[in-house]
Design an enzyme around this catalytic site. Structure first.
Site, PDB file in Angstrom:
ATOM      1  N   GLU A  13      30.286  46.219  14.720  1.00 25.96           N
ATOM      2  CA  GLU A  13      31.577  46.369  14.493  1.00 25.96           C
ATOM      3  C   GLU A  13      32.245  46.465  13.001  1.00 25.96           C
ATOM      4  O   GLU A  13      33.485  46.052  12.489  1.00 25.96           O
ATOM      5  CB  GLU A  13      32.469  45.359  15.079  1.00 25.96           C
ATOM      6  CG  GLU A  13      32.538  45.374  16.707  1.00 25.96           C
ATOM      7  CD  GLU A  13      32.943  44.084  17.349  1.00 25.96           C
ATOM      8  OE1 GLU A  13      34.225  44.060  17.784  1.00 25.96           O
ATOM      9  OE2 GLU A  13      32.366  43.034  17.554  1.00 25.96           O
ATOM     10  N   SER A 193      33.873  45.138  21.258  1.00 29.64           N
ATOM     11  CA  SER A 193      34.389  46.373  21.066  1.00 29.64           C
ATOM     12  C   SER A 193      33.923  47.394  22.318  1.00 29.64           C
ATOM     13  O   SER A 193      33.854  48.654  22.257  1.00 29.64           O
ATOM     14  CB  SER A 193      34.002  46.918  19.649  1.00 29.64           C
ATOM     15  OG  SER A 193      34.716  46.404  18.785  1.00 29.64           O
ATOM     16  N   TYR A 259      40.258  51.972  19.338  1.00 22.72           N
ATOM     17  CA  TYR A 259      40.325  52.232  17.800  1.00 22.72           C
ATOM     18  C   TYR A 259      40.973  53.545  17.330  1.00 22.72           C
ATOM     19  O   TYR A 259      41.275  53.855  16.084  1.00 22.72           O
ATOM     20  CB  TYR A 259      39.195  51.943  17.016  1.00 22.72           C
ATOM     21  CG  TYR A 259      38.670  50.605  17.458  1.00 22.72           C
ATOM     22  CD1 TYR A 259      39.416  49.383  16.825  1.00 22.72           C
ATOM     23  CD2 TYR A 259      37.370  50.415  17.898  1.00 22.72           C
ATOM     24  CE1 TYR A 259      39.023  48.141  17.229  1.00 22.72           C
ATOM     25  CE2 TYR A 259      36.837  49.066  18.131  1.00 22.72           C
ATOM     26  CZ  TYR A 259      37.593  48.079  17.687  1.00 22.72           C
ATOM     27  OH  TYR A 259      37.308  46.796  18.056  1.00 22.72           O
ATOM     28  N   ARG A 298      42.282  35.569  19.897  1.00 21.94           N
ATOM     29  CA  ARG A 298      43.209  36.208  20.943  1.00 21.94           C
ATOM     30  C   ARG A 298      42.090  36.131  22.216  1.00 21.94           C
ATOM     31  O   ARG A 298      40.937  36.530  22.127  1.00 21.94           O
ATOM     32  CB  ARG A 298      42.901  38.012  20.492  1.00 21.94           C
ATOM     33  CG  ARG A 298      44.045  38.684  21.353  1.00 21.94           C
ATOM     34  CD  ARG A 298      43.850  39.993  20.757  1.00 21.94           C
ATOM     35  NE  ARG A 298      42.624  40.666  21.542  1.00 21.94           N
ATOM     36  CZ  ARG A 298      41.599  41.365  21.256  1.00 21.94           C
ATOM     37  NH1 ARG A 298      41.756  41.755  20.038  1.00 21.94           N
ATOM     38  NH2 ARG A 298      40.895  41.891  21.916  1.00 21.94           N
ATOM     39  N   ASP A 300      41.339  37.771  26.138  1.00 21.85           N
ATOM     40  CA  ASP A 300      41.415  38.854  26.920  1.00 21.85           C
ATOM     41  C   ASP A 300      41.527  38.887  28.420  1.00 21.85           C
ATOM     42  O   ASP A 300      40.713  37.965  28.827  1.00 21.85           O
ATOM     43  CB  ASP A 300      40.409  40.177  26.539  1.00 21.85           C
ATOM     44  CG  ASP A 300      40.294  40.557  24.995  1.00 21.85           C
ATOM     45  OD1 ASP A 300      41.376  40.494  24.601  1.00 21.85           O
ATOM     46  OD2 ASP A 300      39.250  41.138  24.676  1.00 21.85           O
ATOM     47  N   GLU A 313      37.170  37.144  27.790  1.00 20.89           N
ATOM     48  CA  GLU A 313      36.560  36.433  26.614  1.00 20.89           C
ATOM     49  C   GLU A 313      37.622  35.923  25.847  1.00 20.89           C
ATOM     50  O   GLU A 313      38.864  36.383  25.738  1.00 20.89           O
ATOM     51  CB  GLU A 313      35.741  37.774  26.162  1.00 20.89           C
ATOM     52  CG  GLU A 313      36.588  38.946  25.801  1.00 20.89           C
ATOM     53  CD  GLU A 313      36.205  39.470  24.498  1.00 20.89           C
ATOM     54  OE1 GLU A 313      34.941  39.079  24.237  1.00 20.89           O
ATOM     55  OE2 GLU A 313      36.679  40.604  24.198  1.00 20.89           O
ATOM     56  N   ASN A 315      38.285  36.180  21.494  1.00 22.41           N
ATOM     57  CA  ASN A 315      37.873  36.784  20.135  1.00 22.41           C
ATOM     58  C   ASN A 315      38.041  35.925  18.837  1.00 22.41           C
ATOM     59  O   ASN A 315      39.361  35.603  18.888  1.00 22.41           O
ATOM     60  CB  ASN A 315      38.681  38.069  20.254  1.00 22.41           C
ATOM     61  CG  ASN A 315      38.186  39.134  21.147  1.00 22.41           C
ATOM     62  OD1 ASN A 315      37.011  39.803  21.381  1.00 22.41           O
ATOM     63  ND2 ASN A 315      39.164  39.115  22.158  1.00 22.41           N
ATOM     64  N   GLY A 319      40.718  41.772  15.679  1.00 22.37           N
ATOM     65  CA  GLY A 319      41.266  42.785  14.765  1.00 22.37           C
ATOM     66  C   GLY A 319      42.580  42.565  14.184  1.00 22.37           C
ATOM     67  O   GLY A 319      43.540  42.220  14.926  1.00 22.37           O
TER      68      GLY A 319
END
Ligand code: ADP
Ligand code: MG
Length: 350
Positions: A13, A193, A259, A298, A300, A313, A315, A319
């Site tokens: 990443e 990602s 992205y 964050r 998900d 999951e 994070n 990002g």
């Protein structure tokens, strides 16, 4: 304040981290701070955020395949980091998000943004975090692990737990059977990602999917496929921000959908029943606390057509580019990007 931003690194990443780190650096500079950007892939060379933006001085070289011994260590021990009041960790994946760099910063006695060593390590190991989530009462899809690590050969094992129910690669079909058959999702246990991930819809796809995931991780996670919608919840300073719904145009929220501008549609706050929004917020706060996260993170989710939410999951270094989800959720809550990075830094100093 003097702030060193760690960005780039050597994970898959890397490219996203460069974008995150530059955006964060510019926003912190705009907030009146002295900023130096440091890429641990290359050691302790530091550049200012404008230089990085204009000359793309950092990131103009292809990502190194392997970390050159000692470079990350030199980055943390170097002048830019030692002279900083606080470090902004903008490294996604790999040693920047799995607790390794965080451990170096602990040893250096340097305050840094986001979660500490254990929370990062747990969140990076998807199976380890799912065990914690389930124990905390946070719903997560059922799973099985196909392990490429030897049961009786601890020396051949990496850092990830090996559990008695883990199946050897030859039994990948059995892992899928235990979950009630396809569709399932096959993914590396410790990547981000959507790298190395396959949605498996029939038996014949199991073996290639496991092989692909195994290119990235010694443990392959096989999960029940959760149909429905994609949502994510950012937690900032003990508060859940408005839910973001993501609708990837391709149907799968993969690397490209994540992205490339225009490849996904985002709605924030998500147009969902109030009860579901409340449930997602509570779930995200529980998950954040259970994993021991700090500052911001964050979470998900997949949400079924009958509104059951499953956490996929956490994070710990999400990002933070102009099109990223945490800044989007913060904006819906009245916090602009400059204000957001400033709050993240302030929490690191508490
Ligand atoms: N069990 C699942 N059911 C349905 N979709 C999934 C499942 N697991 C992953 N996905 C899809 O793959 C994407 C990436 O998976 P995730 O577990 O969040 O890993 P990462 O973002 O670290 O690559 C998710 O955003 C989702 O679109
Ligand atoms: Mg994800």
């Amino acid at each position: 304040m003097r702030i060193a931003v760690l960005l780039g690194g050597t994970s898959t990443e890397r490219d996203i981290s460069l974008v995150t780190g530059r955006a964060v650096g510019l926003a912190l500079a705009e907030g009146g701070h002295d900023i130096l950007l440091v890429d641990p892939a290359f050691g302790d060379e530091a550049v200012g955020p404008r230089e990085a933006e204009e000359a793309a001085a950092i990131g103009s070289t292809p990502p190194p395949i392997r970390e050159e011994a000692g470079n990350a260590l030199r980055a943390v021990a170097g002048e830019a980091v030692s002279g900083a009041d606080v470090v902004f960790v903008a490294l996604h994946g790999g040693t920047g998000e799995d607790g390794t760099i965080q451990g170096l910063l602990e040893l250096a006695g340097k305050p840094y943004t986001g979660s500490g060593v254990l929370a990062c390590a747990l969140a990076m190991d998807k199976r380890a975090s799912k065990i914690v989530l389930r124990d905390a009462g946070v719903a997560t899809p059922d799973w099985q692990v196909v392990s490429f690590e030897g049961e009786r050969d601890p020396d051949a094992r990496g850092g990830s737990p090996w559990l008695p129910n883990d199946l050897p690669p030859g039994d990948a079909e059995e892992a899928v059977r235990r979950l009630g058959g396809p569709p399932v999702v096959v993914k590396p246990n410790d990547q981000g990602s959507t790298v190395g991930l396959t949605i498996v819809r029939e038996e014949a796809e199991i073996a290639p999917a496991v092989r692909l995931a195994a290119e990235y991780s010694r443990h392959v996670l096989v999960e029940t496929y959760i149909p429905g919608r994609e949502m994510t919840v950012a937690v900032l300073g003990g508060e859940a921000l408005p839910v973001v719904e993501i609708a990837p145009k391709s149907g799968l929220y993969d690397y490209e959908s994540k992205y490339t501008r225009g490849m996904s549609a985002y709605t924030c706050p998500a147009e969902i029943p109030a009860a579901l929004a409340t449930e997602l917020a509570a779930s995200a706060l529980t998950a954040f606390a259970a994993l021991g996260c700090r500052g911001y993170a964050r979470l998900d989710y997949r949400v079924t057509p009958d509104d059951r939410a499953f956490c996929l999951e956490a994070n710990t270094v999400p990002g933070m580019t102009a099109v990223s989800l945490v800044p989007m959720a913060a904006a819906a809550h009245g916090i602009d990007f400059v204000g957001l990075v400033d709050r993240i830094v302030k929490m690191a100093l508490k």
